[in-house]
Scaffold this motif. Sequence first.
Motif, PDB file in Angstrom:
ATOM      1  N   GLU A  96       0.827  -1.202   0.000  1.00 10.71           N
ATOM      2  CA  GLU A  96       0.000   0.000   0.000  1.00 10.71           C
ATOM      3  C   GLU A  96       0.862   1.254   0.000  1.00 10.71           C
ATOM      4  OE1 GLU A  96      -3.300   0.042  -0.315  1.00 10.71           O
ATOM      5  OE2 GLU A  96      -3.235  -2.132  -0.480  1.00 10.71           O
ATOM      6  N   SER A  97       2.159   1.084   0.099  1.00 12.43           N
ATOM      7  CA  SER A  97       3.085   2.209   0.148  1.00 12.43           C
ATOM      8  C   SER A  97       3.107   2.955  -1.176  1.00 12.43           C
ATOM      9  CB  SER A  97       4.494   1.698   0.478  1.00 12.43           C
ATOM     10  OG  SER A  97       5.455   2.688   0.218  1.00 12.43           O
ATOM     11  N   THR A  98       2.993   4.267  -1.107  1.00  8.11           N
ATOM     12  CA  THR A  98       3.066   5.080  -2.315  1.00  8.11           C
ATOM     13  C   THR A  98       4.437   4.966  -2.951  1.00  8.11           C
ATOM     14  OG1 THR A  98       1.487   6.622  -1.366  1.00  8.11           O
ATOM     15  CG2 THR A  98       2.780   7.420  -3.213  1.00  8.11           C
ATOM     16  N   PHE A  99       5.455   4.857  -2.121  1.00  7.06           N
ATOM     17  CA  PHE A  99       6.815   4.766  -2.648  1.00  7.06           C
ATOM     18  C   PHE A  99       6.971   3.539  -3.528  1.00  7.06           C
ATOM     19  CE2 PHE A  99      11.271   3.381  -2.267  1.00  7.06           C
ATOM     20  CZ  PHE A  99      11.887   4.492  -2.814  1.00  7.06           C
ATOM     21  N   ARG A 100       6.430   2.411  -3.084  1.00  9.94           N
ATOM     22  CA  ARG A 100       6.570   1.169  -3.863  1.00  9.94           C
ATOM     23  C   ARG A 100       5.556   1.074  -4.991  1.00  9.94           C
ATOM     24  NH1 ARG A 100       7.771  -3.172   0.860  1.00  9.94           N
ATOM     25  NH2 ARG A 100       9.885  -2.504   1.260  1.00  9.94           N
ATOM     26  N   ALA A 101       4.299   1.369  -4.703  1.00  5.29           N
ATOM     27  CA  ALA A 101       3.251   1.204  -5.707  1.00  5.29           C
ATOM     28  C   ALA A 101       3.158   2.403  -6.648  1.00  5.29           C
ATOM     29  CB  ALA A 101       1.902   0.977  -5.030  1.00  5.29           C
ATOM     30  N   GLY A 102       3.772   3.508  -6.290  1.00  6.82           N
ATOM     31  CA  GLY A 102       3.620   4.716  -7.087  1.00  6.82           C
ATOM     32  C   GLY A 102       4.705   4.951  -8.114  1.00  6.82           C
ATOM     33  N   TRP A 103       5.624   4.011  -8.280  1.00  3.08           N
ATOM     34  CA  TRP A 103       6.725   4.268  -9.214  1.00  3.08           C
ATOM     35  C   TRP A 103       6.241   4.300 -10.661  1.00  3.08           C
ATOM     36  CZ3 TRP A 103       8.564   1.152 -13.108  1.00  3.08           C
ATOM     37  CH2 TRP A 103       8.141  -0.172 -13.098  1.00  3.08           C
ATOM     38  N   ARG A 104       5.213   3.538 -11.001  1.00  6.79           N
ATOM     39  CA  ARG A 104       4.737   3.575 -12.383  1.00  6.79           C
ATOM     40  C   ARG A 104       4.074   4.915 -12.713  1.00  6.79           C
ATOM     41  NH1 ARG A 104       3.174  -2.072 -11.560  1.00  6.79           N
ATOM     42  NH2 ARG A 104       4.780  -3.334 -12.523  1.00  6.79           N
ATOM     43  N   PRO A 105       3.175   5.413 -11.854  1.00  5.82           N
ATOM     44  CA  PRO A 105       2.633   6.748 -12.149  1.00  5.82           C
ATOM     45  C   PRO A 105       3.729   7.822 -12.183  1.00  5.82           C
ATOM     46  CG  PRO A 105       1.256   5.647 -10.545  1.00  5.82           C
ATOM     47  CD  PRO A 105       2.470   4.782 -10.736  1.00  5.82           C
ATOM     48  N   PHE A 106       4.686   7.716 -11.275  1.00  6.76           N
ATOM     49  CA  PHE A 106       5.802   8.674 -11.276  1.00  6.76           C
ATOM     50  C   PHE A 106       6.553   8.601 -12.603  1.00  6.76           C
ATOM     51  CE2 PHE A 106      10.357   9.423 -10.621  1.00  6.76           C
ATOM     52  CZ  PHE A 106      10.319  10.745 -10.201  1.00  6.76           C
ATOM     53  N   ASN A 107       6.801   7.379 -13.060  1.00  3.91           N
ATOM     54  CA  ASN A 107       7.490   7.194 -14.341  1.00  3.91           C
ATOM     55  C   ASN A 107       6.686   7.818 -15.470  1.00  3.91           C
ATOM     56  OD1 ASN A 107       9.501   6.218 -16.080  1.00  3.91           O
ATOM     57  ND2 ASN A 107       8.336   4.369 -16.482  1.00  3.91           N
ATOM     58  N   GLY A 108       5.374   7.678 -15.430  1.00  5.49           N
ATOM     59  CA  GLY A 108       4.523   8.281 -16.448  1.00  5.49           C
ATOM     60  C   GLY A 108       4.648   9.798 -16.468  1.00  5.49           C
ATOM     61  N   TRP A 109       4.629  10.405 -15.288  1.00  2.00           N
ATOM     62  CA  TRP A 109       4.778  11.862 -15.224  1.00  2.00           C
ATOM     63  C   TRP A 109       6.153  12.296 -15.713  1.00  2.00           C
ATOM     64  CZ3 TRP A 109       1.031  15.121 -15.148  1.00  2.00           C
ATOM     65  CH2 TRP A 109      -0.189  14.766 -14.562  1.00  2.00           C
ATOM     66  N   MET A 110       7.174  11.571 -15.348  1.00  3.00           N
ATOM     67  CA  MET A 110       8.529  11.940 -15.794  1.00  3.00           C
ATOM     68  C   MET A 110       8.659  11.812 -17.309  1.00  3.00           C
ATOM     69  SD  MET A 110       9.927  13.094 -13.195  1.00  3.00           S
ATOM     70  CE  MET A 110      11.517  13.394 -13.909  1.00  3.00           C
ATOM     71  N   LEU A 111       8.067  10.772 -17.872  1.00  5.14           N
ATOM     72  CA  LEU A 111       8.113  10.627 -19.327  1.00  5.14           C
ATOM     73  C   LEU A 111       7.356  11.756 -20.018  1.00  5.14           C
ATOM     74  CD1 LEU A 111       7.759   6.782 -19.695  1.00  5.14           C
ATOM     75  CD2 LEU A 111       9.697   8.159 -20.425  1.00  5.14           C
ATOM     76  N   ALA A 112       6.208  12.136 -19.454  1.00  3.25           N
ATOM     77  CA  ALA A 112       5.442  13.244 -20.042  1.00  3.25           C
ATOM     78  C   ALA A 112       6.247  14.536 -19.978  1.00  3.25           C
ATOM     79  CB  ALA A 112       4.112  13.403 -19.319  1.00  3.25           C
ATOM     80  N   LEU A 113       6.896  14.794 -18.848  1.00  2.00           N
ATOM     81  CA  LEU A 113       7.726  16.001 -18.727  1.00  2.00           C
ATOM     82  C   LEU A 113       8.917  15.944 -19.684  1.00  2.00           C
ATOM     83  CD1 LEU A 113       7.658  16.522 -14.859  1.00  2.00           C
ATOM     84  CD2 LEU A 113       6.507  17.905 -16.608  1.00  2.00           C
ATOM     85  N   SER A 114       9.496  14.776 -19.838  1.00  2.00           N
ATOM     86  CA  SER A 114      10.618  14.626 -20.769  1.00  2.00           C
ATOM     87  C   SER A 114      10.175  14.917 -22.195  1.00  2.00           C
ATOM     88  CB  SER A 114      11.191  13.214 -20.699  1.00  2.00           C
ATOM     89  OG  SER A 114      11.701  12.955 -19.431  1.00  2.00           O
ATOM     90  N   LEU A 115       9.017  14.386 -22.571  1.00  2.00           N
ATOM     91  CA  LEU A 115       8.506  14.627 -23.916  1.00  2.00           C
ATOM     92  C   LEU A 115       8.233  16.116 -24.131  1.00  2.00           C
ATOM     93  CD1 LEU A 115       7.649  13.458 -26.624  1.00  2.00           C
ATOM     94  CD2 LEU A 115       5.368  13.115 -25.676  1.00  2.00           C
ATOM     95  N   ALA A 116       7.666  16.770 -23.129  1.00  2.00           N
ATOM     96  CA  ALA A 116       7.413  18.212 -23.236  1.00  2.00           C
ATOM     97  C   ALA A 116       8.728  18.969 -23.412  1.00  2.00           C
ATOM     98  CB  ALA A 116       6.665  18.712 -22.004  1.00  2.00           C
ATOM     99  N   SER A 117       9.750  18.576 -22.659  1.00  2.00           N
ATOM    100  CA  SER A 117      11.058  19.226 -22.788  1.00  2.00           C
ATOM    101  C   SER A 117      11.639  19.032 -24.185  1.00  2.00           C
ATOM    102  CB  SER A 117      12.045  18.665 -21.754  1.00  2.00           C
ATOM    103  OG  SER A 117      11.581  18.905 -20.459  1.00  2.00           O
ATOM    104  N   ALA A 154       6.929   8.005 -30.162  1.00  2.00           N
ATOM    105  CA  ALA A 154       6.737   6.552 -30.237  1.00  2.00           C
ATOM    106  C   ALA A 154       7.289   5.855 -29.001  1.00  2.00           C
ATOM    107  CB  ALA A 154       7.397   6.005 -31.496  1.00  2.00           C
ATOM    108  N   ALA A 155       8.463   6.261 -28.577  1.00  2.00           N
ATOM    109  CA  ALA A 155       9.066   5.642 -27.387  1.00  2.00           C
ATOM    110  C   ALA A 155       8.230   5.914 -26.150  1.00  2.00           C
ATOM    111  CB  ALA A 155      10.485   6.162 -27.196  1.00  2.00           C
ATOM    112  N   GLN A 156       7.793   7.154 -25.996  1.00  2.00           N
ATOM    113  CA  GLN A 156       7.005   7.497 -24.824  1.00  2.00           C
ATOM    114  C   GLN A 156       5.667   6.764 -24.842  1.00  2.00           C
ATOM    115  OE1 GLN A 156       4.498  10.428 -24.054  1.00  2.00           O
ATOM    116  NE2 GLN A 156       4.859  10.277 -21.867  1.00  2.00           N
ATOM    117  N   GLN A 176       4.564   4.213 -21.915  1.00  2.00           N
ATOM    118  CA  GLN A 176       3.335   4.537 -21.202  1.00  2.00           C
ATOM    119  C   GLN A 176       2.306   3.431 -21.356  1.00  2.00           C
ATOM    120  OE1 GLN A 176       4.028   6.589 -18.832  1.00  2.00           O
ATOM    121  NE2 GLN A 176       2.082   7.594 -19.120  1.00  2.00           N
ATOM    122  N   GLY A 177       2.188   2.880 -22.557  1.00  2.00           N
ATOM    123  CA  GLY A 177       1.234   1.806 -22.773  1.00  2.00           C
ATOM    124  C   GLY A 177       1.513   0.603 -21.891  1.00  2.00           C
TER     125      GLY A 177
END
Length: 184
Positions: free
Chosen positions: A97-118, A146-148, A152-153
């Motif tokens: 139930e830990s956000t740190f453990r279970a939240g890495w995928r959403p975090f990765n999604g946000w980082m990829l979105a920010l990377s794409l924007a950059s 395509a990579a993002q 994400q998919g």
Amino acid sequence: MEWRDIAQTVGKIAPIAGGALAGKAGSAVGSIIAGVLGVEERPEAVEAAIQADPQAVERLRRLEQEHEREMLKLSLESETARLSEINQTMRAEVGSESTFRAGWRPFNGWMLALSLASVNFGLIGVIIKDPTQLSVVVDVLIWSVAAQAAVQGVNIKQRSNDKARQMGQTPSGFMDAIGAIRKR
């Protein structure tokens, strides 16, 4: 020195034995090899015997031919144990139930979105500075999108599967549907 350190040397002579030395069954296979070569059960002793004794090469080849099944079995058992440990770790992550453990995928999604924007803003800057680079910019943009999208998919699908498992459901997807059609 460890058994995996001489796996490549042994693998040139006896590939199955060399592969087994590199895995978790390394000490068991190393003991067998040392016994056949008549040396101490140490990687250094086995390596020295291989380099010093021309007969050692033939003994290793014979050992592999005679005990191929046993060495393959040891390798498979050690690989099965390794994969079991990985699966236990993955189950613990999904059940957490830990956000740190279970939240890495959403975090990765946000980082990829920010990377794409950059990347997009950088590409706009390149076009403004040098419009002749438009074809290069389009290529980079296509590959970055395509990579993002691919990453994400996979993340979205895996997170959906995790949630389904937590609710006691069996996740299904496109490949499961194809498998069901083939079974008919």
